[in-house]
Design an enzyme around this catalytic site. Structure first.
Site, PDB file in Angstrom:
ATOM      1  N   CYS A 198       4.521  -8.730  -4.426  1.00  0.00           N
ATOM      2  CA  CYS A 198       5.828  -8.697  -5.087  1.00  0.00           C
ATOM      3  C   CYS A 198       6.888  -9.350  -4.201  1.00  0.00           C
ATOM      4  O   CYS A 198       6.904  -9.160  -2.985  1.00  0.00           O
ATOM      5  CB  CYS A 198       6.215  -7.255  -5.396  1.00  0.00           C
ATOM      6  SG  CYS A 198       7.813  -7.103  -6.217  1.00  0.00           S
ATOM      7  N   CYS A 216      10.234  -5.045  -1.587  1.00  0.00           N
ATOM      8  CA  CYS A 216       8.903  -5.365  -1.050  1.00  0.00           C
ATOM      9  C   CYS A 216       8.978  -6.374   0.088  1.00  0.00           C
ATOM     10  O   CYS A 216       8.113  -6.388   0.964  1.00  0.00           O
ATOM     11  CB  CYS A 216       7.996  -5.878  -2.169  1.00  0.00           C
ATOM     12  SG  CYS A 216       7.542  -4.590  -3.335  1.00  0.00           S
ATOM     13  N   ASP A 253      11.528  -3.954 -24.688  1.00  0.00           N
ATOM     14  CA  ASP A 253      12.554  -3.276 -23.901  1.00  0.00           C
ATOM     15  C   ASP A 253      12.118  -1.842 -23.687  1.00  0.00           C
ATOM     16  O   ASP A 253      11.396  -1.279 -24.525  1.00  0.00           O
ATOM     17  CB  ASP A 253      13.910  -3.262 -24.632  1.00  0.00           C
ATOM     18  CG  ASP A 253      13.969  -2.146 -25.670  1.00  0.00           C
ATOM     19  OD1 ASP A 253      13.374  -2.336 -26.746  1.00  0.00           O
ATOM     20  OD2 ASP A 253      14.556  -1.088 -25.387  1.00  0.00           O
ATOM     21  N   CYS A 287      10.225  -8.907  -4.668  1.00  0.00           N
ATOM     22  CA  CYS A 287      11.533  -8.244  -4.797  1.00  0.00           C
ATOM     23  C   CYS A 287      12.078  -7.907  -3.411  1.00  0.00           C
ATOM     24  O   CYS A 287      11.341  -7.890  -2.427  1.00  0.00           O
ATOM     25  CB  CYS A 287      11.437  -6.995  -5.671  1.00  0.00           C
ATOM     26  SG  CYS A 287      10.878  -5.508  -4.829  1.00  0.00           S
ATOM     27  N   ASP A 328      21.170  -2.800 -29.861  1.00  0.00           N
ATOM     28  CA  ASP A 328      20.502  -2.084 -30.944  1.00  0.00           C
ATOM     29  C   ASP A 328      21.556  -1.664 -31.973  1.00  0.00           C
ATOM     30  O   ASP A 328      22.749  -1.880 -31.759  1.00  0.00           O
ATOM     31  CB  ASP A 328      19.691  -0.899 -30.405  1.00  0.00           C
ATOM     32  CG  ASP A 328      20.568   0.170 -29.755  1.00  0.00           C
ATOM     33  OD1 ASP A 328      21.812   0.072 -29.842  1.00  0.00           O
ATOM     34  OD2 ASP A 328      20.007   1.092 -29.154  1.00  0.00           O
ATOM     35  N   HIS A 346      12.378  -2.806  -7.849  1.00  0.00           N
ATOM     36  CA  HIS A 346      10.968  -3.209  -7.778  1.00  0.00           C
ATOM     37  C   HIS A 346      10.292  -3.080  -9.145  1.00  0.00           C
ATOM     38  O   HIS A 346       9.558  -3.987  -9.563  1.00  0.00           O
ATOM     39  CB  HIS A 346      10.200  -2.378  -6.749  1.00  0.00           C
ATOM     40  CG  HIS A 346       8.717  -2.511  -6.924  1.00  0.00           C
ATOM     41  ND1 HIS A 346       8.026  -3.624  -6.502  1.00  0.00           N
ATOM     42  CD2 HIS A 346       7.829  -1.729  -7.591  1.00  0.00           C
ATOM     43  CE1 HIS A 346       6.752  -3.506  -6.875  1.00  0.00           C
ATOM     44  NE2 HIS A 346       6.607  -2.371  -7.538  1.00  0.00           N
TER      45      HIS A 346
HETATM   46 ZN   LIG Z   1       8.672  -5.215  -5.251  1.00  0.00          ZN
END
Ligand SMILES: [Zn+2]
Length: 401
Positions: free
Chosen positions: A307, A312, A269, A309, A96, A338
């Protein structure tokens, strides 16, 4: 729809209503939009390693000029070859301009035609930030996409103030482009105008002729409600060139991504996924799960069965809630991981729906579950507006790098 320059080719590959999937080439790699950009304020996405960012599908990381110029100083970053060398994240970055953070965090002392003077939040020293200085810092930081130095008026602000401010932002854009010397960085202009259509139009009229390789929508998510914000997004995206990336700055709750994508936004973002993770909240299709509450402490299932990730795949809600309660460091890390993966998956699911030509159906089904029934009026209105064809676009032209 395809736009070609040496280094920053942007090619829309699929369009469904106003939502689109595109490829955006940068010197540090090609990304696929729509995308969510994790925020690495201090040169790090809080608690998450570059290796983890790559694993969860992050594509472009945002760095903050305001923070990095004050500490450690852009020269140290440049000595590492810029942000990729300094942070060891090998992909594209966006920085930015520092303007927004000066106005929101810094103790702003003076705003004038030349630039702004503010008091550093670190040591109280007075620091000047001008369009030229912002570009100088951003060139040293070496991101692939850099932002024009602009003023984001507070909300609410008087119409006269917004008008004068957006006109000065255009003069600052001109100075940024005149000062910029690196041709391996794409400078995006920022369209302002608050929530007023006529002022947005004025900002567009003054900004589009600069023909930058991408455009950001600024001045939103600063305190106005979503019912005021989305008509402004709708108005602006409909009038931005279709062959350039569109970046909705500082926006990134799940419902914002879906509504923004519907209206043709490509880039987002926000600190929200990592910040809310540090506070013990997990993002899911059913809304935000409070891991500080008692229910998750007994649940032997993951945060989100769908999910992929690390959290998870390996941990139960009960274990993660235990970590939160015990104030273990792994808790904010896993919830941040996550939550970032949730937003990356959300844009991936959006892209799949666009490619399949089913975005509207998908977005309504997602919203019905997320909001627990009826869609909020602002969200339904954004989806309705997305079904209306945008105004005709000018012929393709080469941008000014
Ligand atoms: Zn997750």
């Amino acid at each position: 729809m395809r736009h070609n320059t040496d280094m920053f080719e942007f090619e829309v590959q699929h369009q469904d209503g106003r939502a689109r999937v595109a490829r955006f080439a940068t010197p540090h790699g090609t990304v696929t939009t729509p995308m969510f950009m994790p925020v690495g304020t201090q040169g790090t996405v809080k608690g998450i390693s570059p290796q983890e960012l790559l694993e969860i599908g992050s594509q472009m990381i945002l760095g903050n000029t305001y923070h990095l110029m004050l500490r450690p100083g852009e020269k140290l970053v440049a000595a590492h070859g810029g942000l990729p060398g300094f942070t060891a994240y090998p992909g594209p970055f966006l920085t930015d301009s520092g303007g927004f953070q000066v106005m929101s965090l810094g103790h702003l002392r003076k705003i004038a035609e030349e630039g702004v003077v503010f008091k550093s939040h670190l040591d109280g020293s007075l620091v000047e930030l001008t369009p030229e200085r912002s570009i100088e810092v951003q060139q040293a930081l070496g991101a692939d996409v850099i932002m024009a130095f602009d003023e984001c008026p507070p909300f609410p602000a008087e119409r006269d103030y917004i008008t004068h401010s957006l006109e000065r932002t255009v003069r600052w854009l001109e100075r940024c482009l005149a000062f910029k010397s690196r041709d391996d960085q794409a400078l995006f202009a920022i369209v302002q105008g608050g929530i007023h259509s006529d002022l947005r139009q004025l900002s567009l009229d003054l900004t589009l002729p600069f023909n930058t390789p991408g455009f950001a929508i600024g001045g939103l998510a600063v305190g106005e409600g979503k019912a005021e914000m989305y008509p402004a997004v709708d108005f602006t995206t409909a009038r931005l060139p279709a062959d350039r990336p569109r970046y909705l700055m500082g926006v990134g709750h799940p419902e914002d991504l879906v509504a923004g994508i519907a209206l043709g936004v490509d880039m987002f973002d926000c600190v929200y996924p990592t910040r809310t993770g540090r506070f013990g909240y997990a993002l899911t299709d059913d809304g935000r799960l409070n891991m500080n509450s008692s229910a998750p402490r007994r649940e032997l299932r993951p945060i989100d069965e769908a999910c992929d990730c690390y959290a998870c795949r390996h941990y139960t809600r009960a274990y993660l809630a235990h970590l939160v309660r015990a104030e273990e460091l792994l808790a904010p890390r896993m919830l941040s991981l996550h939550n970032l993966r949730y937003l990356h998956r959300l844009v991936e699911r959006s892209r799949a729906a666009i490619v399949a030509g089913e975005f509207d159906v998908w977005a309504r089904a997602w919203g019905a579950r997320y909001f627990g029934g009826e869609l909020p009026q602002w969200f339904a209105a954004a989806l309705e507006a997305a079904a209306v064809q945008p105004v005709p676009l000018p012929a393709e032209t080469s941008p000014q790098l």
